[in-house]
Design a protein around this motif. Sequence first.
Motif, PDB file in Angstrom:
ATOM      1  N   LYS A  28      18.833  51.860  28.102  1.00  0.00           N
ATOM      2  CA  LYS A  28      18.275  53.063  27.487  1.00  0.00           C
ATOM      3  C   LYS A  28      17.316  52.574  26.415  1.00  0.00           C
ATOM      4  O   LYS A  28      17.711  51.840  25.517  1.00  0.00           O
ATOM      5  CB  LYS A  28      19.378  53.923  26.870  1.00  0.00           C
ATOM      6  N   ALA A  29      16.044  52.951  26.540  1.00  0.00           N
ATOM      7  CA  ALA A  29      15.026  52.428  25.638  1.00  0.00           C
ATOM      8  C   ALA A  29      14.212  53.546  25.006  1.00  0.00           C
ATOM      9  O   ALA A  29      13.801  54.485  25.683  1.00  0.00           O
ATOM     10  CB  ALA A  29      14.084  51.492  26.396  1.00  0.00           C
ATOM     11  N   ALA A  30      13.995  53.408  23.728  1.00  0.00           N
ATOM     12  CA  ALA A  30      13.075  54.308  23.032  1.00  0.00           C
ATOM     13  C   ALA A  30      11.671  54.039  23.544  1.00  0.00           C
ATOM     14  O   ALA A  30      11.370  52.946  24.039  1.00  0.00           O
ATOM     15  CB  ALA A  30      13.147  54.060  21.528  1.00  0.00           C
ATOM     16  N   TYR A  51       2.752  50.889  31.127  1.00  0.00           N
ATOM     17  CA  TYR A  51       3.030  52.186  30.526  1.00  0.00           C
ATOM     18  C   TYR A  51       3.464  53.191  31.589  1.00  0.00           C
ATOM     19  O   TYR A  51       3.170  53.054  32.768  1.00  0.00           O
ATOM     20  CB  TYR A  51       1.819  52.696  29.719  1.00  0.00           C
ATOM     21  N   PHE A  52       4.189  54.198  31.137  1.00  0.00           N
ATOM     22  CA  PHE A  52       4.683  55.272  32.000  1.00  0.00           C
ATOM     23  C   PHE A  52       3.864  56.522  31.735  1.00  0.00           C
ATOM     24  O   PHE A  52       3.486  56.787  30.576  1.00  0.00           O
ATOM     25  CB  PHE A  52       6.147  55.611  31.656  1.00  0.00           C
ATOM     26  N   GLY A  53       3.597  57.302  32.784  1.00  0.00           N
ATOM     27  CA  GLY A  53       3.075  58.634  32.547  1.00  0.00           C
ATOM     28  C   GLY A  53       4.149  59.404  31.800  1.00  0.00           C
ATOM     29  O   GLY A  53       5.344  59.242  32.057  1.00  0.00           O
ATOM     30  N   TRP A  54       3.763  60.222  30.858  1.00  0.00           N
ATOM     31  CA  TRP A  54       4.733  60.942  30.044  1.00  0.00           C
ATOM     32  C   TRP A  54       4.481  62.429  30.180  1.00  0.00           C
ATOM     33  O   TRP A  54       3.812  62.862  31.101  1.00  0.00           O
ATOM     34  CB  TRP A  54       4.664  60.432  28.589  1.00  0.00           C
ATOM     35  N   HIS A  55       4.981  63.198  29.288  1.00  0.00           N
ATOM     36  CA  HIS A  55       4.878  64.658  29.340  1.00  0.00           C
ATOM     37  C   HIS A  55       3.403  65.077  29.296  1.00  0.00           C
ATOM     38  O   HIS A  55       2.659  64.604  28.448  1.00  0.00           O
ATOM     39  CB  HIS A  55       5.658  65.252  28.162  1.00  0.00           C
ATOM     40  N   GLY A  56       2.988  65.925  30.238  1.00  0.00           N
ATOM     41  CA  GLY A  56       1.578  66.315  30.295  1.00  0.00           C
ATOM     42  C   GLY A  56       0.731  65.138  30.716  1.00  0.00           C
ATOM     43  O   GLY A  56       1.061  64.428  31.666  1.00  0.00           O
ATOM     44  N   GLU A  57      -0.337  64.898  29.993  1.00  0.00           N
ATOM     45  CA  GLU A  57      -1.243  63.796  30.326  1.00  0.00           C
ATOM     46  C   GLU A  57      -1.077  62.617  29.385  1.00  0.00           C
ATOM     47  O   GLU A  57      -1.900  61.704  29.391  1.00  0.00           O
ATOM     48  CB  GLU A  57      -2.682  64.294  30.266  1.00  0.00           C
ATOM     49  N   SER A  58      -0.019  62.616  28.592  1.00  0.00           N
ATOM     50  CA  SER A  58       0.204  61.497  27.677  1.00  0.00           C
ATOM     51  C   SER A  58       0.854  60.337  28.425  1.00  0.00           C
ATOM     52  O   SER A  58       1.166  60.430  29.611  1.00  0.00           O
ATOM     53  CB  SER A  58       1.062  61.941  26.491  1.00  0.00           C
ATOM     54  N   GLY A  59       1.059  59.240  27.736  1.00  0.00           N
ATOM     55  CA  GLY A  59       1.704  58.069  28.307  1.00  0.00           C
ATOM     56  C   GLY A  59       2.799  57.603  27.367  1.00  0.00           C
ATOM     57  O   GLY A  59       2.997  58.172  26.296  1.00  0.00           O
ATOM     58  N   ALA A  60       3.507  56.552  27.752  1.00  0.00           N
ATOM     59  CA  ALA A  60       4.553  55.999  26.898  1.00  0.00           C
ATOM     60  C   ALA A  60       4.775  54.534  27.234  1.00  0.00           C
ATOM     61  O   ALA A  60       4.760  54.148  28.404  1.00  0.00           O
ATOM     62  CB  ALA A  60       5.860  56.769  27.067  1.00  0.00           C
ATOM     63  N   ILE A  61       4.975  53.744  26.215  1.00  0.00           N
ATOM     64  CA  ILE A  61       5.391  52.354  26.364  1.00  0.00           C
ATOM     65  C   ILE A  61       6.870  52.312  26.025  1.00  0.00           C
ATOM     66  O   ILE A  61       7.281  52.739  24.945  1.00  0.00           O
ATOM     67  CB  ILE A  61       4.611  51.415  25.419  1.00  0.00           C
ATOM     68  N   ALA A  62       7.675  51.829  26.955  1.00  0.00           N
ATOM     69  CA  ALA A  62       9.115  51.700  26.718  1.00  0.00           C
ATOM     70  C   ALA A  62       9.388  50.396  25.977  1.00  0.00           C
ATOM     71  O   ALA A  62       8.844  49.352  26.336  1.00  0.00           O
ATOM     72  CB  ALA A  62       9.876  51.737  28.036  1.00  0.00           C
ATOM     73  N   LEU A  63      10.217  50.465  24.982  1.00  0.00           N
ATOM     74  CA  LEU A  63      10.592  49.266  24.243  1.00  0.00           C
ATOM     75  C   LEU A  63      11.709  48.536  24.993  1.00  0.00           C
ATOM     76  O   LEU A  63      12.209  49.023  26.006  1.00  0.00           O
ATOM     77  CB  LEU A  63      11.013  49.652  22.827  1.00  0.00           C
ATOM     78  N   GLY A  64      12.086  47.375  24.509  1.00  0.00           N
ATOM     79  CA  GLY A  64      13.081  46.582  25.228  1.00  0.00           C
ATOM     80  C   GLY A  64      12.477  46.043  26.505  1.00  0.00           C
ATOM     81  O   GLY A  64      11.287  45.723  26.563  1.00  0.00           O
ATOM     82  N   VAL A  65      13.267  45.982  27.570  1.00  0.00           N
ATOM     83  CA  VAL A  65      12.798  45.394  28.830  1.00  0.00           C
ATOM     84  C   VAL A  65      12.427  46.433  29.883  1.00  0.00           C
ATOM     85  O   VAL A  65      12.048  46.062  30.990  1.00  0.00           O
ATOM     86  CB  VAL A  65      13.833  44.406  29.418  1.00  0.00           C
ATOM     87  N   VAL A  66      12.505  47.702  29.566  1.00  0.00           N
ATOM     88  CA  VAL A  66      12.294  48.745  30.577  1.00  0.00           C
ATOM     89  C   VAL A  66      10.916  48.646  31.232  1.00  0.00           C
ATOM     90  O   VAL A  66      10.783  48.873  32.428  1.00  0.00           O
ATOM     91  CB  VAL A  66      12.548  50.147  29.988  1.00  0.00           C
TER      92      VAL A  66
END
Length: 122
Positions: A28-30, A51-66
């Motif tokens: 589980k990663a922030a 990076y992951f596609g996130w809510h709407g057109e935003s993105g996200a970088i998962a911390l840790g090893v995800v």
Amino acid sequence: MLVVRDTETKGRGVFAAQDYAQSQVIEKAAVIVIPKQQVKLITKTVLTNYYFGWHGESGAIALGVVSLFNHSYHPNAFYVKKFAEQVIEVIAYRYIREGEEITVNYNGRVDDLSPVWFDVME
């Protein structure tokens, strides 16, 4: 427990350092949310592959090893984006043995065979 090490064909990968039961949360990663105005900028960097596609057109970088789990069309795990909590969970799709590489389908569903942006090596 997880270990990051080189694979034979995919560069680095994430491997199980213990057995995981089906449906067990592996990690589980922030995440750091990337505003939609900045996603185009991230696609011009090395982070475009992490990076992951996130809510709407935003993105996200998962911390840790995800962000280091490799893709497979026959994954042994899947991820769940929890927008309100700003986390991504990786969950065992089936029993995973210690030493086995843990893979996810980058398309988001374990059975999604849609093409990805690179040549897939199974």
